[in-house]
Design a protein around this motif. Structure first.
Motif, PDB file in Angstrom:
ATOM      1  N   VAL A   1       0.861  -1.183   0.000  1.00  0.00           N
ATOM      2  CA  VAL A   1       0.000   0.000   0.000  1.00  0.00           C
ATOM      3  C   VAL A   1       0.892   1.226   0.000  1.00  0.00           C
ATOM      4  CG1 VAL A   1      -1.781   1.302   1.222  1.00  0.00           C
ATOM      5  CG2 VAL A   1      -1.837  -1.204   1.262  1.00  0.00           C
ATOM      6  N   GLY A   2       0.683   2.129  -0.948  1.00  0.00           N
ATOM      7  CA  GLY A   2       1.469   3.355  -0.994  1.00  0.00           C
ATOM      8  C   GLY A   2       1.560   3.908  -2.394  1.00  0.00           C
TER       9      GLY A   2
ATOM     10  N   GLY B   1      -2.814   1.701  -4.441  1.00  0.00           N
ATOM     11  CA  GLY B   1      -2.211   3.010  -4.614  1.00  0.00           C
ATOM     12  C   GLY B   1      -2.090   3.353  -6.084  1.00  0.00           C
ATOM     13  N   SER B   2      -1.516   4.504  -6.359  1.00  0.00           N
ATOM     14  CA  SER B   2      -1.298   4.942  -7.732  1.00  0.00           C
ATOM     15  C   SER B   2      -0.058   5.813  -7.757  1.00  0.00           C
ATOM     16  CB  SER B   2      -2.509   5.719  -8.256  1.00  0.00           C
ATOM     17  OG  SER B   2      -2.714   6.906  -7.483  1.00  0.00           O
TER      18      SER B   2
ATOM     19  N   LEU C   1       5.430  -0.840 -13.207  1.00  0.00           N
ATOM     20  CA  LEU C   1       5.237  -1.932 -12.256  1.00  0.00           C
ATOM     21  C   LEU C   1       4.280  -2.977 -12.820  1.00  0.00           C
ATOM     22  CD1 LEU C   1       6.033  -2.907  -9.427  1.00  0.00           C
ATOM     23  CD2 LEU C   1       4.025  -1.724  -8.524  1.00  0.00           C
ATOM     24  N   GLN C   2       3.256  -2.542 -13.526  1.00  0.00           N
ATOM     25  CA  GLN C   2       2.323  -3.491 -14.148  1.00  0.00           C
ATOM     26  C   GLN C   2       3.024  -4.340 -15.192  1.00  0.00           C
ATOM     27  OE1 GLN C   2      -0.710  -0.560 -15.206  1.00  0.00           O
ATOM     28  NE2 GLN C   2      -2.186  -1.633 -13.924  1.00  0.00           N
TER      29      GLN C   2
ATOM     30  N   PHE D   1      -3.843  -4.691  -9.314  1.00  0.00           N
ATOM     31  CA  PHE D   1      -3.674  -3.262  -9.029  1.00  0.00           C
ATOM     32  C   PHE D   1      -5.038  -2.698  -8.656  1.00  0.00           C
ATOM     33  CE2 PHE D   1       0.106  -4.392 -11.216  1.00  0.00           C
ATOM     34  CZ  PHE D   1       1.091  -3.549 -10.726  1.00  0.00           C
ATOM     35  N   ALA D   2      -5.200  -2.418  -7.364  1.00  0.00           N
ATOM     36  CA  ALA D   2      -6.507  -2.029  -6.837  1.00  0.00           C
ATOM     37  C   ALA D   2      -6.754  -0.533  -6.895  1.00  0.00           C
ATOM     38  CB  ALA D   2      -6.641  -2.516  -5.391  1.00  0.00           C
ATOM     39  N   GLY D   3      -5.752   0.272  -7.265  1.00  0.00           N
ATOM     40  CA  GLY D   3      -5.919   1.719  -7.283  1.00  0.00           C
ATOM     41  C   GLY D   3      -5.967   2.289  -5.879  1.00  0.00           C
ATOM     42  N   GLN D   4      -6.306   3.567  -5.769  1.00  0.00           N
ATOM     43  CA  GLN D   4      -6.413   4.204  -4.459  1.00  0.00           C
ATOM     44  C   GLN D   4      -7.692   3.749  -3.762  1.00  0.00           C
ATOM     45  OE1 GLN D   4      -6.056   8.461  -4.910  1.00  0.00           O
ATOM     46  NE2 GLN D   4      -3.831   8.363  -4.824  1.00  0.00           N
ATOM     47  N   ARG D   5      -7.591   3.503  -2.474  1.00  0.00           N
ATOM     48  CA  ARG D   5      -8.733   3.080  -1.664  1.00  0.00           C
ATOM     49  C   ARG D   5      -8.781   3.938  -0.411  1.00  0.00           C
ATOM     50  NH1 ARG D   5     -12.018  -0.699  -4.503  1.00  0.00           N
ATOM     51  NH2 ARG D   5     -10.635  -1.310  -6.233  1.00  0.00           N
TER      52      ARG D   5
END
Length: 413
Positions: free
Chosen positions: A229-230, A261-262, A269-270, A278-282
């Protein structure tokens, strides 16, 4: 038109019901911006307001339509801001000394606290000194260390010189760990005092673990999930993250990597980790569920002043693998409630991550102990300590021959 209007300031005059101190709090980041500094500052500001202080929050306007009405909890002053290059969702302040001098001449605070060292923070420092106001600061972000990750390492010494000049002109600089206090003191920083950071254990808890979310990730109950996370950015040392996960995957291809994160390195990284999620910002409970639904937290950053994600992961019941500094060094007992790795030793980080990922039962046992460790990191006590330092700064400003600040702060807290 007065200076405040000319500078593009919007002022909301709501105040705390029972004022104790009039605190001007200056920051260039604040929610809904997503970063550890913004979250920590919001906790402190809201905690001070709950303790019946009259908080005047001064920050850049985050979009063209934002008004002070969005935050009726305290007096908010919105300044002009500019997007930060490569981080379009973040804003930085602009020089505003004249507007702040006018604002504080009319509405004089008891103490000024500056949380960030950008153009707005420098303007606030100059205005406070001009008006002879008590002023203190935070050292929250390793901008000097970041320079090495953006091809401008030659700026390290000038940046450190600026930061030293900035903070040494305040009557106190708060830092989150004793280790950072020692490092900065060795670098010529003065009047340093430690004020740690808390974690919301009602939000970040193992109880938010979600089997439904894990099924979305394509993992079974007994599969291990590695979590990061970051920001996805050079200063987070993500080459070590990918090296660790590649080594883990060679041992067990079923283990998944989830990245929350983003940032500017996301495409890179992908490409390096095509099977990662890759869940994006949460935010909020959604972020808490992502934490709690993992098993092993990999945190390779070497540029943190604290690292809020470390405490959030521990509170969520995750074993953490991190380098031996910042929050990790302060809270992790290596091999018991997480694992520490010697500073900047990528090979050791990879070896430790592979070993931890190979034993799901041991990971989860360390996670239980990690959660227990964070149970006493209550934000209320952190805010009380912060309040005590502000009071000590005021005492020092009123009586220059008083006791050294750290001793005074301990008595005030």
């Amino acid at each position: 038109m007065n200076t405040a209007q000319a500078e593009g300031i919007v002022v909301d005059n709501l105040k705390a019901a029972q004022r104790s101190l009039r605190i001007a709090f200056v920051t260039e980041t604040y929610p809904p911006e997503v970063n550890g500094v913004a979250m920590t500052i919001a906790r402190i500001v809201e905690g001070l307001h709950r303790r019946n202080h009259d908080v005047q929050l001064i920050r850049p306007r985050q979009d063209g339509n934002e008004s002070a009405e969005r935050s009726p909890r305290f007096h908010e002053v919105l300044m002009r801001g500019l997007p930060i290059p490569r981080y379009p969702n973040l804003r930085m302040g602009v020089p505003s000394k004249r507007a702040l001098v006018q604002l504080w001449s009319v509405n004089r605070p008891d103490v000024v606290h500056i949380a960030t060292e950008g153009a707005l923070g420098w303007s606030a420092l100059q205005a406070a000194l001009h008006l002879k106001l008590p002023v203190c600061s935070d050292f929250r972000t390793n901008f000097h260390a970041y320079s090495r990750h953006y091809g401008i390492g030659w700026l390290y010494k000038p940046i450190m010189a600026y930061l030293r000049k900035f903070h040494n002109r305040t009557q106190c600089t708060m830092v989150p760990t004793e280790a950072l206090r020692r490092d900065l003191e060795a670098g010529g920083f003065k009047q340093l005092t430690v004020v740690s950071r808390g974690v919301d254990t009602q939000l970040f808890t193992p109880l938010r673990r979600s089997q439904a979310l894990r099924e979305q990730w394509g993992v079974a109950p007994d599969d291990l999930v590695c979590l990061y996370v970051g920001r996805i950015a050079p200063e987070k040392n993500l080459a070590t993250l990918t090296a660790a996960f590649e080594a883990i995957s060679r041992q067990n291809p079923r283990i998944r990597l989830v990245v929350v994160g983003s940032g500017p390195q996301q495409a890179e990284l992908q490409a390096r980790c095509p099977n990662a999620i890759f869940a994006g910002q949460r935010k909020g409970e959604d972020l808490a569920a992502h934490y709690a639904s993992g098993d092993l937290f990999l945190f390779p950053s070497l540029t943190e002043t604290f690292g809020n994600v470390t405490t959030e992961a521990m509170a969520s019941g995750l074993a953490v693998v991190a380098f031996n500094y910042a929050a990790a060094a302060q809270l992790i007992r290596s091999g018991d409630n997480g694992v520490l790795v010697p500073m900047d030793d990528q090979d050791a980080f990879v070896r430790v991550a592979v070993s931890a990922a190979a034993d799901l039962a041991a990971c989860r046992a360390m996670g239980v102990k990690a959660c227990t460790t964070t149970s006493e990191l209550d934000w209320a006590s952190i805010v009380a300590r912060f309040e005590g330092v502000l009071e000590a700064v005021m005492v020092r400003a009123a009586a220059p021959q008083a006791l050294p600040l750290r001793a005074t702060a301990r008595r005030a807290a």
